[in-house]
Design a protein around this motif. Structure first.
Motif, PDB file in Angstrom:
ATOM      1  N   VAL A   1      15.063 -86.331   3.626  1.00  0.00           N
ATOM      2  CA  VAL A   1      15.100 -86.046   5.054  1.00  0.00           C
ATOM      3  C   VAL A   1      14.572 -87.276   5.769  1.00  0.00           C
ATOM      4  CG1 VAL A   1      14.257 -84.567   6.911  1.00  0.00           C
ATOM      5  CG2 VAL A   1      14.719 -83.583   4.669  1.00  0.00           C
ATOM      6  N   GLU A   2      15.356 -87.793   6.726  1.00  0.00           N
ATOM      7  CA  GLU A   2      14.925 -89.006   7.436  1.00  0.00           C
ATOM      8  C   GLU A   2      15.499 -89.032   8.842  1.00  0.00           C
ATOM      9  OE1 GLU A   2      16.606 -92.658   5.869  1.00  0.00           O
ATOM     10  OE2 GLU A   2      18.262 -91.528   5.008  1.00  0.00           O
ATOM     11  N   ILE A   3      14.903 -89.856   9.688  1.00  0.00           N
ATOM     12  CA  ILE A   3      15.419 -90.116  11.027  1.00  0.00           C
ATOM     13  C   ILE A   3      15.864 -91.568  11.041  1.00  0.00           C
ATOM     14  CG2 ILE A   3      14.867 -90.287  13.470  1.00  0.00           C
ATOM     15  CD1 ILE A   3      12.897 -88.009  13.068  1.00  0.00           C
ATOM     16  N   LYS A   4      17.141 -91.775  11.336  1.00  0.00           N
ATOM     17  CA  LYS A   4      17.717 -93.118  11.310  1.00  0.00           C
ATOM     18  C   LYS A   4      18.594 -93.304  12.542  1.00  0.00           C
ATOM     19  CE  LYS A   4      19.685 -96.063   7.803  1.00  0.00           C
ATOM     20  NZ  LYS A   4      20.372 -96.081   6.519  1.00  0.00           N
TER      21      LYS A   4
ATOM     22  N   ASN B   1      19.817 -85.267   3.369  1.00  0.00           N
ATOM     23  CA  ASN B   1      20.621 -85.727   2.239  1.00  0.00           C
ATOM     24  C   ASN B   1      21.716 -86.701   2.695  1.00  0.00           C
ATOM     25  OD1 ASN B   1      19.093 -84.140   0.552  1.00  0.00           O
ATOM     26  ND2 ASN B   1      20.561 -82.474   0.526  1.00  0.00           N
ATOM     27  N   GLY B   2      21.391 -87.525   3.692  1.00  0.00           N
ATOM     28  CA  GLY B   2      22.312 -88.553   4.148  1.00  0.00           C
ATOM     29  C   GLY B   2      23.342 -88.110   5.170  1.00  0.00           C
ATOM     30  N   LYS B   3      23.329 -86.833   5.578  1.00  0.00           N
ATOM     31  CA  LYS B   3      24.297 -86.325   6.549  1.00  0.00           C
ATOM     32  C   LYS B   3      23.577 -85.928   7.830  1.00  0.00           C
ATOM     33  CE  LYS B   3      27.631 -84.709   3.191  1.00  0.00           C
ATOM     34  NZ  LYS B   3      28.521 -83.638   2.793  1.00  0.00           N
ATOM     35  N   ALA B   4      24.182 -86.253   8.973  1.00  0.00           N
ATOM     36  CA  ALA B   4      23.582 -85.950  10.273  1.00  0.00           C
ATOM     37  C   ALA B   4      23.538 -84.442  10.507  1.00  0.00           C
ATOM     38  CB  ALA B   4      24.369 -86.628  11.377  1.00  0.00           C
ATOM     39  N   VAL B   5      22.415 -83.980  11.051  1.00  0.00           N
ATOM     40  CA  VAL B   5      22.220 -82.561  11.342  1.00  0.00           C
ATOM     41  C   VAL B   5      21.846 -82.439  12.810  1.00  0.00           C
ATOM     42  CG1 VAL B   5      20.803 -80.537  10.834  1.00  0.00           C
ATOM     43  CG2 VAL B   5      21.433 -82.093   9.007  1.00  0.00           C
ATOM     44  N   LYS B   6      22.450 -81.493  13.507  1.00  0.00           N
ATOM     45  CA  LYS B   6      22.140 -81.249  14.911  1.00  0.00           C
ATOM     46  C   LYS B   6      21.372 -79.937  15.010  1.00  0.00           C
ATOM     47  CE  LYS B   6      24.434 -81.834  19.186  1.00  0.00           C
ATOM     48  NZ  LYS B   6      25.697 -81.868  19.903  1.00  0.00           N
TER      49      LYS B   6
END
Length: 52
Positions: free
Chosen positions: A16-19, A26-31
């Motif tokens: 989980v990260e903010i980029k 897991n590398g996919k954008a979540v809204k």
């Protein structure tokens, strides 16, 4: 009690990260939709209405 079928499923978050201002799981954008009930409107200094 009688069970029909069982399927073991492994779920979880590996990363989980903010980029670049986006939340990635897991590398996919979540809204994420919603509002914190403690947020307030900077113009009226009142809590935000539910439909905003």
């Amino acid at each position: 009690m009688r069970y029909c079928r069982q399927y073991p499923v492994n779920i979880g978050f590996r990363k989980v990260e903010i980029k670049d201002g986006s939340l990635l799981v897991n590398g996919k954008a979540v809204k994420i939709k919603g509002v914190n009930c403690h947020e307030f409107d900077p113009y009226t200094e009142d809590i935000l209405p539910a439909n905003r």
